[in-house]
Design an enzyme around this catalytic site. Structure first.
Site, PDB file in Angstrom:
ATOM      1  N   ASP A  97     -19.987 -10.541  26.857  1.00  0.00           N
ATOM      2  CA  ASP A  97     -20.327 -11.960  26.895  1.00  0.00           C
ATOM      3  C   ASP A  97     -20.023 -12.667  25.590  1.00  0.00           C
ATOM      4  OD1 ASP A  97     -22.462 -10.465  25.732  1.00  0.00           O
ATOM      5  OD2 ASP A  97     -23.805 -12.186  25.961  1.00  0.00           O
ATOM      6  N   ASP A 156     -16.097 -12.724  19.218  1.00  0.00           N
ATOM      7  CA  ASP A 156     -17.405 -12.084  19.328  1.00  0.00           C
ATOM      8  C   ASP A 156     -17.769 -12.030  20.812  1.00  0.00           C
ATOM      9  OD1 ASP A 156     -19.997 -11.221  19.027  1.00  0.00           O
ATOM     10  OD2 ASP A 156     -20.749 -13.074  18.144  1.00  0.00           O
ATOM     11  N   GLU A 190     -25.321  -9.418  25.729  1.00  0.00           N
ATOM     12  CA  GLU A 190     -25.783  -9.115  24.368  1.00  0.00           C
ATOM     13  C   GLU A 190     -26.224 -10.377  23.643  1.00  0.00           C
ATOM     14  OE1 GLU A 190     -25.208  -8.534  19.923  1.00  0.00           O
ATOM     15  OE2 GLU A 190     -24.314  -9.980  21.314  1.00  0.00           O
ATOM     16  N   ASP A 213     -18.730  -5.095  16.383  1.00  0.00           N
ATOM     17  CA  ASP A 213     -19.254  -6.432  16.656  1.00  0.00           C
ATOM     18  C   ASP A 213     -19.521  -7.195  15.362  1.00  0.00           C
ATOM     19  OD1 ASP A 213     -20.245  -8.551  18.141  1.00  0.00           O
ATOM     20  OD2 ASP A 213     -22.229  -7.673  18.436  1.00  0.00           O
TER      21      ASP A 213
END
Length: 428
Positions: A97, A156, A190, A213
């Protein structure tokens, strides 16, 4: 001499193959609108995440990953089989996501090759300004990927996905590479704090993992905020404004007065490093009832608990001064600093540091001013430091990522797998 020349040719061919593979994957993945939605209760919270997960599933099968599995809740896992025995199973994790804070649909990336070090025009009214974002000076001569100023980019964490897929596919394509079993998992939601909710740690089967990440090149993170969410509710009383005297209690006015007396310097925009903060992320309501939602963040657990107590006591003090209406607060813990979960597991961090150094990347040890899936997974028995992706300014229109940094992130993932095998083979 001929062998040396051949090795150089192979290296450069391999480098440009990897560069094109990463770029192609990244540009493909960011076309999926995968913003999560905190207002939805199902998992994944949005259709786009499952659409991307299904596309990735087909890609992993085509690349000949083993044990490719996509759950009905959007958790995609796969395996790279071991080529040597006696090595712990490790994992790499990224999330599907993108943040709900800013538009994530219709991403139109711009590729700036051989960046000249000047301001970057995103559209007629928006630009990446070197004065505002001096980190741009670190990327002169390199390839940058930016937004067009109307959406976030999605690095991201689609950059992390592209880097993991490319790295592990490279290991699969090289049967001579020596590594243990490697697991991957791409998680949903997340960005709204739910990525670890449906994560099957036992089924994943890794002794430790790395979330991919993080931000700029070299970033290695193994401590994060302790986090909680506080909802302050103001209850008033509504009536017709023409007959409001002595009857109406405006909850919105109560909420506004409450926030006006918060420590306004103790906020994200006024803090850095190990500073904590209160962050107002939502305010809404009507005359009858209004709500303020705050994020509470601090690295130190004692200061974190102190912040929660302070906010609770402040609500009580405000209630004592009210002539009518009522304020209440509900505080819910979100996650805790994963730093303490690495006691006795220093080798996990050491391997990552050495892998970066082996690939000519200077490790930058810094705290996460936020959290990752790994923050919660570390408390669930799966230690998970966080590796860089190469991006900056996530969650907004000024997001950008450096392609050369993405290549380095991919190389570091490969190196971690190889170093882990080497470490355990040498210990035998």
């Amino acid at each position: 001499m001929w062998m040396s020349l051949l090795s150089s040719v192979d290296f450069f061919c391999g480098y440009y193959d990897m560069k094109q593979a990463i770029l192609n994957r990244f540009l493909r993945y960011i076309q999926f609108d995968t913003q999560s939605d905190p207002k939805q209760q199902q998992c994944p919270s949005t259709f786009g995440q499952m659409a991307l997960a299904d596309q990735l599933k087909q890609e992993l099968i085509k690349l000949r990953f083993s044990e490719v599995n996509l759950t009905e809740n959007g958790y995609l896992t796969a395996t790279v089989p071991a080529t040597v025995a006696g090595v712990p199973v490790i994992g790499f994790i990224a999330h599907l996501d993108t943040a709900p804070d800013f538009n994530g649909a219709h991403v139109n990336p711009q590729i700036i090759e051989n960046y000249a070090g000047t301001d970057i025009r995103l559209n007629a009214s928006e630009k990446l300004n070197v004065t505002e974002f001096p980190v741009l000076n670190n990327y002169v001569g390199q390839t940058l990927i930016t937004t067009d100023g109307t959406s976030l980019l999605g690095g991201d964490d689609k950059a992390g996905i592209a880097e993991i897929v490319t790295a592990l596919a490279s290991l699969l394509e090289d049967p001579a590479s020596q590594h243990g079993e490697i697991r991957l998992c791409f998680t949903p939601d997340e960005e709204i704090g739910r990525g670890a909710d449906g994560f099957d740690v036992a089924g994943f089967g890794a002794e430790w993992a790395y979330t991919v990440d993080g931000g700029g090149i070299g970033s290695l993170e193994f401590e994060n905020f302790n986090g909680a969410t506080a909802v302050v509710t103001a209850k008033g009383n509504n009536c017709h404004p023409g007959t409001a005297f002595g009857v109406m209690i405006n909850a919105q006015s109560m909420a506004a007065r409450f926030h006006a007396k918060m420590p306004l310097g103790d906020t994200p925009e006024n803090s850095q490093g190990y500073d904590g903060f209160f962050h107002l992320i939502d305010m809404h309501g009507v005359t009858e009832q209004a709500q303020l939602t705050y994020l509470i963040r601090d690295f130190d657990i004692d200061l974190f608990e102190q912040r929660k107590r302070w906010l609770t006591e402040r609500v009580e003090r405000c209630n004592a001064d009210l002539l009518g209406g009522e304020l209440s607060v509900e505080i819910t813990d979100s996650y805790f600093n994963m730093r303490d979960q690495f006691h006795g597991h220093q080798h996990i961090i050491d391997i990552a540091k050495q892998a970066m150094q082996n690939r000519n990347v200077q490790p930058v040890i810094e705290p996460i001013r936020g959290a990752t899936d790994g923050s919660r997974l570390s408390y669930m028995g799966l230690p998970c430091p966080n590796l860089f992706t190469g991006g900056h300014n996530f969650h907004g229109k000024h997001e950008f990522i450096c392609l050369e940094s993405m290549i380095k992130a991919t190389e570091v993932i490969i190196e971690i797998a190889l170093l882990t095998a080497k470490r355990y083979q040498e210990s035998d």
